[in-house]
Design a protein around this motif. Structure first.
Motif, PDB file in Angstrom:
ATOM      1  N   GLU A   1       1.034  -1.629   0.410  1.00  0.00           N
ATOM      2  CA  GLU A   1       0.008  -0.002   0.511  1.00  0.00           C
ATOM      3  C   GLU A   1       1.042   0.783  -0.351  1.00  0.00           C
ATOM      4  O   GLU A   1       0.635   2.132  -0.974  1.00  0.00           O
ATOM      5  CB  GLU A   1      -0.974  -0.287   0.975  1.00  0.00           C
ATOM      6  CG  GLU A   1      -1.534   0.951   1.440  1.00  0.00           C
ATOM      7  CD  GLU A   1      -2.833   1.282   2.258  1.00  0.00           C
ATOM      8  OE1 GLU A   1      -2.951   2.364   2.709  1.00  0.00           O
ATOM      9  OE2 GLU A   1      -3.026   0.247   3.122  1.00  0.00           O
ATOM     10  N   TRP A   2       1.748   1.563   1.270  1.00  0.00           N
ATOM     11  CA  TRP A   2       2.522   2.387   0.533  1.00  0.00           C
ATOM     12  C   TRP A   2       3.408   2.586  -0.930  1.00  0.00           C
ATOM     13  O   TRP A   2       3.029   3.725  -1.198  1.00  0.00           O
ATOM     14  CB  TRP A   2       3.501   2.191   2.023  1.00  0.00           C
ATOM     15  CG  TRP A   2       4.388   3.663   1.867  1.00  0.00           C
ATOM     16  CD1 TRP A   2       4.618   4.643   3.125  1.00  0.00           C
ATOM     17  CD2 TRP A   2       5.843   4.214   1.451  1.00  0.00           C
ATOM     18  NE1 TRP A   2       5.380   5.148   3.055  1.00  0.00           N
ATOM     19  CE2 TRP A   2       6.397   5.212   2.066  1.00  0.00           C
ATOM     20  CE3 TRP A   2       6.655   3.602   0.681  1.00  0.00           C
ATOM     21  CZ2 TRP A   2       7.566   5.758   1.834  1.00  0.00           C
ATOM     22  CZ3 TRP A   2       7.618   4.255   0.169  1.00  0.00           C
ATOM     23  CH2 TRP A   2       8.048   5.197   0.989  1.00  0.00           C
ATOM     24  N   TRP A   3       3.484   2.000  -1.017  1.00  0.00           N
ATOM     25  CA  TRP A   3       4.063   1.868  -2.185  1.00  0.00           C
ATOM     26  C   TRP A   3       3.660   1.871  -3.688  1.00  0.00           C
ATOM     27  O   TRP A   3       3.369   3.511  -4.518  1.00  0.00           O
ATOM     28  CB  TRP A   3       4.993   0.791  -2.156  1.00  0.00           C
ATOM     29  CG  TRP A   3       5.830   0.387  -2.135  1.00  0.00           C
ATOM     30  CD1 TRP A   3       6.564  -0.699  -0.700  1.00  0.00           C
ATOM     31  CD2 TRP A   3       7.636   0.854  -1.924  1.00  0.00           C
ATOM     32  NE1 TRP A   3       7.352  -0.590  -0.528  1.00  0.00           N
ATOM     33  CE2 TRP A   3       9.091   0.360  -1.275  1.00  0.00           C
ATOM     34  CE3 TRP A   3       8.146   1.628  -2.810  1.00  0.00           C
ATOM     35  CZ2 TRP A   3       9.511   0.682  -0.940  1.00  0.00           C
ATOM     36  CZ3 TRP A   3       9.819   2.321  -3.107  1.00  0.00           C
ATOM     37  CH2 TRP A   3      10.070   1.418  -2.189  1.00  0.00           C
ATOM     38  N   SER A   4       2.409   1.985  -3.628  1.00  0.00           N
ATOM     39  CA  SER A   4       1.286   1.672  -4.516  1.00  0.00           C
ATOM     40  C   SER A   4       1.503   3.240  -4.479  1.00  0.00           C
ATOM     41  O   SER A   4       0.358   3.621  -5.575  1.00  0.00           O
ATOM     42  CB  SER A   4       0.015   0.618  -4.263  1.00  0.00           C
ATOM     43  OG  SER A   4       0.767  -0.292  -4.964  1.00  0.00           O
ATOM     44  N   ARG A   5       0.499   3.856  -3.590  1.00  0.00           N
ATOM     45  CA  ARG A   5       0.153   5.865  -3.408  1.00  0.00           C
ATOM     46  C   ARG A   5       1.113   6.343  -3.660  1.00  0.00           C
ATOM     47  O   ARG A   5       1.175   7.220  -4.504  1.00  0.00           O
ATOM     48  CB  ARG A   5       0.371   5.968  -1.794  1.00  0.00           C
ATOM     49  CG  ARG A   5      -1.193   5.379  -1.002  1.00  0.00           C
ATOM     50  CD  ARG A   5      -1.484   6.100   0.146  1.00  0.00           C
ATOM     51  NE  ARG A   5       0.103   5.120   0.813  1.00  0.00           N
ATOM     52  CZ  ARG A   5       0.126   5.131   2.216  1.00  0.00           C
ATOM     53  NH1 ARG A   5      -1.034   5.959   3.041  1.00  0.00           N
ATOM     54  NH2 ARG A   5       0.684   4.874   3.043  1.00  0.00           N
ATOM     55  N   ARG A   6       2.375   6.145  -3.775  1.00  0.00           N
ATOM     56  CA  ARG A   6       3.695   7.028  -4.218  1.00  0.00           C
ATOM     57  C   ARG A   6       4.010   6.253  -5.847  1.00  0.00           C
ATOM     58  O   ARG A   6       4.555   7.624  -6.567  1.00  0.00           O
ATOM     59  CB  ARG A   6       5.182   6.878  -3.692  1.00  0.00           C
ATOM     60  CG  ARG A   6       5.115   7.292  -2.138  1.00  0.00           C
ATOM     61  CD  ARG A   6       5.640   6.962  -1.197  1.00  0.00           C
ATOM     62  NE  ARG A   6       5.170   6.948   0.142  1.00  0.00           N
ATOM     63  CZ  ARG A   6       4.045   7.224   1.378  1.00  0.00           C
ATOM     64  NH1 ARG A   6       3.191   6.854   0.711  1.00  0.00           N
ATOM     65  NH2 ARG A   6       4.533   7.977   2.119  1.00  0.00           N
TER      66      ARG A   6
ATOM     67  N   ALA B   1       1.825   5.882  -7.889  1.00  0.00           N
ATOM     68  CA  ALA B   1       0.136   6.092  -8.755  1.00  0.00           C
ATOM     69  C   ALA B   1       0.394   7.289  -9.723  1.00  0.00           C
ATOM     70  O   ALA B   1       1.530   8.176  -9.364  1.00  0.00           O
ATOM     71  CB  ALA B   1      -0.965   6.188  -7.889  1.00  0.00           C
TER      72      ALA B   1
ATOM     73  N   ARG C   1      -0.436   9.563 -10.210  1.00  0.00           N
ATOM     74  CA  ARG C   1      -2.208  10.753  -9.628  1.00  0.00           C
ATOM     75  C   ARG C   1      -1.410  11.300  -8.466  1.00  0.00           C
ATOM     76  O   ARG C   1      -2.249  11.729  -7.567  1.00  0.00           O
ATOM     77  CB  ARG C   1      -2.663  10.730  -9.760  1.00  0.00           C
ATOM     78  CG  ARG C   1      -3.565  10.427 -11.277  1.00  0.00           C
ATOM     79  CD  ARG C   1      -5.750  10.863 -11.232  1.00  0.00           C
ATOM     80  NE  ARG C   1      -6.028  10.134 -12.435  1.00  0.00           N
ATOM     81  CZ  ARG C   1      -7.336   9.825 -12.829  1.00  0.00           C
ATOM     82  NH1 ARG C   1      -8.268  10.403 -11.604  1.00  0.00           N
ATOM     83  NH2 ARG C   1      -7.747   8.948 -14.180  1.00  0.00           N
ATOM     84  N   ALA C   2      -0.260  10.626  -7.832  1.00  0.00           N
ATOM     85  CA  ALA C   2       0.391  10.563  -6.799  1.00  0.00           C
ATOM     86  C   ALA C   2       1.097  12.714  -6.472  1.00  0.00           C
ATOM     87  O   ALA C   2       1.349  13.148  -7.479  1.00  0.00           O
ATOM     88  CB  ALA C   2       1.647   9.492  -6.476  1.00  0.00           C
ATOM     89  N   LYS C   3       0.606  12.602  -5.213  1.00  0.00           N
ATOM     90  CA  LYS C   3       0.718  14.588  -4.522  1.00  0.00           C
ATOM     91  C   LYS C   3       2.581  14.198  -5.209  1.00  0.00           C
ATOM     92  O   LYS C   3       3.432  13.245  -4.684  1.00  0.00           O
ATOM     93  CB  LYS C   3       0.759  14.629  -3.699  1.00  0.00           C
ATOM     94  CG  LYS C   3      -0.711  14.708  -3.586  1.00  0.00           C
ATOM     95  CD  LYS C   3      -1.250  15.837  -2.156  1.00  0.00           C
ATOM     96  CE  LYS C   3      -2.736  14.772  -1.625  1.00  0.00           C
ATOM     97  NZ  LYS C   3      -2.789  16.124  -0.932  1.00  0.00           N
TER      98      LYS C   3
ATOM     99  N   LEU D   1       4.799  12.689  -2.283  1.00  0.00           N
ATOM    100  CA  LEU D   1       4.165  11.304  -2.674  1.00  0.00           C
ATOM    101  C   LEU D   1       5.184  10.557  -2.700  1.00  0.00           C
ATOM    102  O   LEU D   1       6.284   9.777  -2.518  1.00  0.00           O
ATOM    103  CB  LEU D   1       3.201  11.078  -2.544  1.00  0.00           C
ATOM    104  CG  LEU D   1       2.200  11.251  -1.266  1.00  0.00           C
ATOM    105  CD1 LEU D   1       0.708  10.552  -1.916  1.00  0.00           C
ATOM    106  CD2 LEU D   1       2.929  10.311   0.108  1.00  0.00           C
ATOM    107  N   LYS D   2       5.849  11.148  -4.488  1.00  0.00           N
ATOM    108  CA  LYS D   2       6.514  10.870  -5.329  1.00  0.00           C
ATOM    109  C   LYS D   2       8.073  11.034  -5.413  1.00  0.00           C
ATOM    110  O   LYS D   2       8.708  10.145  -5.585  1.00  0.00           O
ATOM    111  CB  LYS D   2       6.091  11.282  -6.819  1.00  0.00           C
ATOM    112  CG  LYS D   2       5.137  10.980  -6.922  1.00  0.00           C
ATOM    113  CD  LYS D   2       5.019  11.186  -8.958  1.00  0.00           C
ATOM    114  CE  LYS D   2       3.615  10.872  -9.376  1.00  0.00           C
ATOM    115  NZ  LYS D   2       2.970  11.181 -11.449  1.00  0.00           N
TER     116      LYS D   2
END
Length: 195
Positions: A111-116, A118, A120-122, A125-126
């Motif tokens: 989950e932590w990796w997927s959010r970064r 994505a 459309r990630a901020k 986060l990227k």
């Protein structure tokens, strides 16, 4: 931390059972959510041990490398036919111009990796994964980690696997893997189907 978590969840369950046995009846009802949830958490902690052992084997066989701006994605990679949850591309040690994908083959703890990762990630986060710590050989297996805030140590470790050779017809020898490379991969926990 996994050992501490396992002891904490199991020990807490036993301790609260002992307290509820000798306390008034309402105490058992107060602890009921913990009695239901704790066995699940113990199983989750136990499932992590084989993965932690695999990480240890990878780190014994390969040193950490710090990499910048590694290509990545959450969509299906065109060279990987099996189901996966995201990928990174790393240069082939035998041919630095060739990029080989390593994939998250298990959804557990991604989950932590997927959010970064994505699209459309901020940007904030990227930025957490613009620099990566990597240990492994992209022809076989790898361990990826994000740097700490200071960038001095790896954190959020996750195993990535090579899934191309099984379905695509590629062989490790086609990627320049020598028998020594294959043996080193075996020490890291890879059991190739074809050399």
């Amino acid at each position: 931390m996994s050992v501490i978590g396992l002891i904490g969840w199991a020990g807490g369950w036993v301790l609260l059972l002992w307290i509820s046995t000798y306390g008034p009846n309402w105490v058992a009802w107060v602890f009921m959510p913990y009695f239901v949830y704790a066995p699940y958490r113990v199983l989750v902690q136990l499932k992590y041990f084989p993965l932690a052992y695999l990480m240890w084997r990878i780190l014994r066989a390969y040193p950490w490398q710090v990499m910048h701006d590694v290509p990545r994605g959450l969509s299906s990679h065109p060279d990987v036919e099996s189901r996966h949850y995201g990928w990174f591309e790393f240069p082939n040690p035998a041919d630095p111009d060739q990029q080989l994908p390593l994939v998250f083959s298990h959804h557990l703890r991604t989950e932590w990796w997927s959010r970064r990762m994505a699209p459309r990630a901020k940007p904030s986060l990227k930025a957490d994964i613009e620099t990566l710590w990597f240990a492994g050989d992209p022809r076989f297996i790898g361990l990826v980690a994000a740097p700490t805030r200071r960038g001095t140590a790896p954190r959020r470790l996750h195993v990535l696997e090579q899934r191309m050779h099984v379905r695509s017809g590629w062989r490790f020898a086609d990627w320049g893997a020598t028998p020594d490379d294959i043996e080193r991969g075996r020490r890291a926990g890879v059991h190739p189907l074809q050399p």
